[in-house]
Design an enzyme around this catalytic site. Structure first.
Site, PDB file in Angstrom:
ATOM      1  N   GLU A  58       0.276  -4.110  11.871  1.00 52.51           N
ATOM      2  CA  GLU A  58       1.463  -4.768  12.421  1.00 52.51           C
ATOM      3  C   GLU A  58       2.260  -3.796  13.296  1.00 52.51           C
ATOM      4  O   GLU A  58       3.406  -3.446  13.023  1.00 52.51           O
ATOM      5  CB  GLU A  58       2.271  -5.358  11.266  1.00 52.51           C
ATOM      6  CG  GLU A  58       1.452  -6.411  10.510  1.00 52.51           C
ATOM      7  CD  GLU A  58       2.105  -6.962   9.257  1.00 52.51           C
ATOM      8  OE1 GLU A  58       3.318  -6.720   9.056  1.00 52.51           O
ATOM      9  OE2 GLU A  58       1.411  -7.639   8.471  1.00 52.51           O
ATOM     10  N   HIS A  66       7.807  -7.340   9.739  1.00 55.22           N
ATOM     11  CA  HIS A  66       6.380  -7.643   9.660  1.00 55.22           C
ATOM     12  C   HIS A  66       5.979  -8.465  10.885  1.00 55.22           C
ATOM     13  O   HIS A  66       6.821  -8.936  11.644  1.00 55.22           O
ATOM     14  CB  HIS A  66       6.073  -8.455   8.391  1.00 55.22           C
ATOM     15  CG  HIS A  66       6.180  -7.678   7.125  1.00 55.22           C
ATOM     16  ND1 HIS A  66       5.085  -7.271   6.389  1.00 55.22           N
ATOM     17  CD2 HIS A  66       7.269  -7.230   6.439  1.00 55.22           C
ATOM     18  CE1 HIS A  66       5.489  -6.613   5.318  1.00 55.22           C
ATOM     19  NE2 HIS A  66       6.813  -6.576   5.328  1.00 55.22           N
ATOM     20  N   GLU A  81       9.333 -11.829   9.991  1.00 59.11           N
ATOM     21  CA  GLU A  81       7.988 -11.956  10.542  1.00 59.11           C
ATOM     22  C   GLU A  81       8.154 -12.163  12.042  1.00 59.11           C
ATOM     23  O   GLU A  81       8.668 -13.185  12.484  1.00 59.11           O
ATOM     24  CB  GLU A  81       7.247 -13.127   9.898  1.00 59.11           C
ATOM     25  CG  GLU A  81       6.963 -12.962   8.413  1.00 59.11           C
ATOM     26  CD  GLU A  81       5.789 -12.055   8.113  1.00 59.11           C
ATOM     27  OE1 GLU A  81       5.138 -11.582   9.079  1.00 59.11           O
ATOM     28  OE2 GLU A  81       5.516 -11.814   6.926  1.00 59.11           O
TER      29      GLU A  81
END
Length: 426
Positions: free
Chosen positions: A187, A313, A386
């Site tokens: 990531e 993330h 995210e």
């Protein structure tokens, strides 16, 4: 302060270097090519599937096999699974629509020079470049920025951290916020998010009134690469490996290795080959021990100084709040008032970046993650972001370098909300 990666950056020792009593350092060289990982599922053995018509309970069932839910849009889950996990899901009644083999999808990306990101992704910072840029920030802004080493990885690599505050060498009685990035190796966009935070709160001080206010009234901690072994392994051959975990034996999913509700609720795997392997025991990974020890070190006179935490993330464009281990909104460790605050702050942040705000378990149940630990154990207002893109397969972890500036700046206002809320109390 920041240069492009096409320019040389002079590495200098930070003049205002601070070292907390628990911090230490070590040096280790990364190999030029990734070593084999006996027993771990290879990229060739992992495939991406679409699974239609899923809800949070079904996505939790999928994750319980050790497969990973990459994203979910309008009930359709994108899942990464080994052949054995895929067969287990079919036996359980799930319909799997094959999309791509992970190794084949990664091979379509051009291969670059060893130790560098592949062509088209040169804008991403390598581990060495992260260190150099952090050194430069501390050297250029010694009154407000100081680089330290918060701990070391399984392979002995430094985990660097930046502190930003107007009296950076002093431990002042001010609200503190920790931003953590790249706990999952592949990531890499998250590392750029943390580098954006460092750049913005150093270069823009004192000309930007918002930045100046935050630097003058907060202590900001930033960890751009909390999983250096895994991150380097993922790109060091010049070709992405699709690697998620750390490099301890077959790899531990660091975001399932924290001690709060570790392994409690079907939100992680006990299989060392799984992408969501939780480790032999809570905090068995050195990298999670580092984050735990830092959080504990910020308890001064019985009070936790860290008032806010964001773990960045990729991907799915979500703002998540605790808890992940239970679908209950109100439960042990979460009152209605606390839950309402999480929803209020999470929704406010999502309103600025266009992400979807929700409780973590609304996606699927997880246990032993950083989000639950930082709130459940440390009572720090904690969120998981995210980042971009909103959906995708294995390619979702590797957006091209030309989106970095837009997708990191997209979170500026949300970062500011977190910093303000950290000083607001419950």
């Amino acid at each position: 302060m920041f240069t492009t990666r096409h320019k040389a950056v002079t590495a200098v020792a930070a003049a205002a270097l601070i070292m907390l009593p628990s911090l230490h350092s070590a040096v280790a060289a990364a190999p030029e090519t990734p070593p084999p990982t006996p027993g771990a599922a290879s990229a060739q053995d992992r495939d991406v599937y679409k699974v239609p018509n899923t809800d949070s309970k079904q996505r939790t069932e999928i994750a319980a096999t050790g497969a990973q839910v990459l994203s979910s849009a309008t009930g359709e889950a994108t899942v990464e699974a080994t052949r054995a996990q895929a067969e287990q899901l079919r036996q359980a009644g799930f319909t799997l629509q094959h999309q791509a083999n992970v190794a084949d999808a990664l091979a379509k990306r051009s291969k670059g020079a060893p130790g560098q990101f592949p062509p088209g992704d040169e804008a991403y910072h390598t581990y060495d470049e992260v260190q150099q840029e952090m050194d430069a920030a501390a050297n250029d802004h010694p009154e407000i920025a100081a680089k330290s080493v918060v701990g070391t990885s399984f392979e002995g690599k430094d985990i660097p951290m930046m502190k930003i505050s107007n009296n950076v060498a002093q431990d002042e009685d001010q609200p503190e916020v920790l931003f953590n990035c790249n706990i999952h190796a592949r990531e890499h966009l998250t590392t750029e998010m943390c580098m954006r935070i460092i750049q913005r709160f150093t270069d823009n001080y004192p000309d930007d009134p918002t930045v100046k206010e935050m630097v003058d009234t907060r202590e900001i901690w930033v960890i751009p690469v909390s999983n250096p072994d895994g991150s380097i392994y993922d790109y060091e051959s010049g070709e992405y490996q699709g690697w998620r975990k750390n490099r301890q034996d077959q790899g531990t999913d660091l975001n399932r290795n924290f001690g709060y509700k570790w392994g409690c609720c079907g939100g992680s795997s006990g299989d060392p080959a799984s992408e969501t392997y939780r480790g032999e025991e809570a905090f068995s990974a050195p990298e999670t021990q580092v984050l735990r020890d830092f959080a504990e070190s910020r308890v001064i006179n019985g009070e936790q100084q860290l008032k806010g935490f964001i773990d960045f993330h990729t991907f799915s464009e979500l703002v998540l709040w605790p808890f992940g281990h239970t679908e209950d909104d109100v439960t042990d460790g979460m009152t209605q008032e606390e839950r309402d605050r999480f929803e209020r702050v999470g929704t406010a942040m999502a309103d600025t970046n266009g992400y979807t705000p929700q409780q973590s378990s609304d996606l699927y149940v997880t246990d032993g993650d950083s989000l639950d630990y930082m709130w459940g154990e440390q009572r720090i207002l904690s969120f998981t972001f995210e980042m971009y893109p909103s959906s995708g397969g294995i390619d979702g972890f590797y957006p091209p370098g030309d989106v970095i500036a837009e997708e990191t700046a997209r979170n500026d206002a949300a970062v500011d909300i977190m910093l303000r809320e950290a000083g607001a109390g419950a």
